[in-house]
Design an enzyme around this catalytic site. Sequence first.
Site, mmCIF file in Angstrom:
data_model
loop_
_atom_site.group_PDB
_atom_site.id
_atom_site.type_symbol
_atom_site.label_atom_id
_atom_site.label_comp_id
_atom_site.label_asym_id
_atom_site.label_seq_id
_atom_site.Cartn_x
_atom_site.Cartn_y
_atom_site.Cartn_z
ATOM 1 N N GLU A 118 63.553 47.353 44.718
ATOM 2 C CA GLU A 118 62.369 47.445 45.575
ATOM 3 C C GLU A 118 62.397 48.708 46.422
ATOM 4 O OE1 GLU A 118 59.940 45.598 45.051
ATOM 5 O OE2 GLU A 118 60.946 44.112 43.797
ATOM 6 N N GLY A 173 28.079 40.966 36.429
ATOM 7 C CA GLY A 173 29.137 41.422 37.313
ATOM 8 C C GLY A 173 30.395 40.607 37.133
ATOM 9 N N LYS A 176 27.015 35.897 42.209
ATOM 10 C CA LYS A 176 25.797 35.851 41.404
ATOM 11 C C LYS A 176 25.055 34.532 41.613
ATOM 12 C CE LYS A 176 28.190 36.654 37.653
ATOM 13 N NZ LYS A 176 29.505 36.965 38.257
ATOM 14 N N THR A 177 25.780 33.424 41.565
ATOM 15 C CA THR A 177 25.146 32.111 41.776
ATOM 16 C C THR A 177 24.618 31.996 43.199
ATOM 17 O OG1 THR A 177 26.670 31.153 40.162
ATOM 18 C CG2 THR A 177 25.523 29.626 41.637
ATOM 19 N N ASP A 197 56.932 46.014 35.332
ATOM 20 C CA ASP A 197 56.671 47.423 35.668
ATOM 21 C C ASP A 197 56.473 48.249 34.400
ATOM 22 O OD1 ASP A 197 57.001 46.818 38.355
ATOM 23 O OD2 ASP A 197 59.146 47.265 38.332
ATOM 24 N N GLY A 247 33.136 35.849 40.667
ATOM 25 C CA GLY A 247 33.381 35.703 42.094
ATOM 26 C C GLY A 247 32.650 36.674 42.981
#
Length: 631
Positions: A433, A209, A215-216, A509, A212
């Site tokens: 923006e 996966g 898994k551990t 962008d 973060g």
Amino acid sequence: MALKTQNRLQVGGVLTEPIRNFFWIFFVILSFFWLQSIWFGSRTVQQIPYSQYETLMKQGDVQNLVVTEKHIRGEFKQPQNGFKSFVTNRVEPELAKELSGAGVSYRREIENTFIRDLLSWVIPALIFVAVFLYFSRKIAEKGGMSGLMSVGKSGARLYAETGVKVSFEDVAGVEEAKGELYEVVQFLKSPEEFGRLGARMPKGILLVGPPGTGKTLLAKAVAGEAQVPFFSITGSEFVEMFVGVGAARVRDLFEQARKNAPCIIFIDELDALGKVRGVAGSFGGHDEKEQTLNQLLAELDGFDSRSGVVILAATNRPEVLDPALLRAGRFDRQVLVDRPDRTGREQILRVHLKKIKADEALNIEHLAHLTSGFTGADIANLINEAAMVATRRKAETVSEKDFVAAIERIVAGLEKKSRLLNEKEKAIVAHHEMGHAIMACLFPGVDKVQKISIIPRGLGSLGYTMQRPTEDRYLMTRPELLDKICVLLGGRVAEELIFGEVSTGASDDLVRVTNIAEALVTRYGMSEVLGNIVFEQPTGNFLEVPGAGYRNRTYSEESATEIDQEIRQIVGACALRTRESLVANLKILKKGAAQLLEKETLGELEIELLMRDLVVKNAVAPQGRDLSVLR
């Protein structure tokens, strides 16, 4: 059998039990004969004063003298007091003559300087060795080595049965993976019940996966639930500069695990150890890695799954693992630990919110919506950042606005209010923006605009339009991808409309526009010209590296030319749509930019009021939504 005997005699350069026992027996026998000789010598030889020796010499009662520098040895003609031999320490002749005339008994005591002489040599040597070992250990620690004598020993950290404090209650958002691993817990707790129908536990379970996702933490939770020893090691710890070290450490790790069975072996970052072996011969470190991998494969084949040793491993690069490592009988079960969905994120938030003083009115469901795409580690970091924001403003509890500020900090970066822009640059950023925001409000499939700001953030961002998805999306249609391109082009087109020129502010962008258009043509088969053909195939890479998860191109130059032309056509058509939309809403563009220049930041309610008069043209957005609810 010869291989097994060799392994018993010497492992990692250290002598094993049979040889050590032989040396101990030899030492005991030698010590026995030495003590026996000392005892017999003390029973047959008498030590006498020098004055007595002189008297015996004058009387003629001695024979067979042996004179050395410090001693005189000889035999009595007639045994005296049960002794046949004698020894005495020599005295200087002049002193002996003087003392003989006095008629006193005298003897010479030879000072034993053995210990003093020994220490004069040993102490400096010990100081030198101690200094050498101290600096060697410091250098070894910096270099990641654990000492020469333990170079073949596994560096796995062993957690005892009560040493792992993590349970399944501490893991949230990965319910399917927890269900898969619950079988491991049941097997470790009651292997007889688990195997009553002949079933056996998989020898190895591979957790795959993105980074973060927990898994551990899942591996530790299995050990905590089963209450068994837990060996934890990373794949990179097996290989060092010495040839054969990796294989020796693999053997040592499995030997320790068998002694502590039932137990769990967890190998983190398996891809550092189990990469695909090269076809041609290799040398140096690469060959050492292959030997280590071969030893791991042999150990996986060599132990019985019923022995109670369960092997867990984690990786975020399953595509680089050797196929022999993933075949049935080794790591024969793969468990996907993916990014959590909205329900999973809500569960993770509830787990981590217990560690801070959160506001009782906090809307956890809304936070789960705002954190779309976050992993478990990202959410843990978000909780900590929000708590720090609340601490800085001297608040009693952590409120929702602290979480929003933390999300902005993580997504967009730290505010750089000290970065001063001139008036023209501020105007360009404000219109840029606002162009993004107007285009985002035109299309229903685009993430909702939550905030617009012209305050510089991060390394190079002079402003940002914050969009967060309101729901998890797993599929996207061609029109929705084209809408995203239009939103990304909104800033550059707005600059061109207002100022008649473009700036470098749209560089990021344009990179994203190109990636989407290229994916549309080469990966998703959505080109009307090229048809349902995929030109690039994914390789299953979980790392978010652009282009890292796709193979090299396998198509002709003619196809490459057609792909380039189609990408240009798609981007050009989207730029035209964007221009027509902004021209139709030019009044809102200028009004919104003016508000941004005045306030620097616009919130969600202000954006809704500003966008209620948006003009939607069917020619521009044939799939445009009905915006009458904003009017």
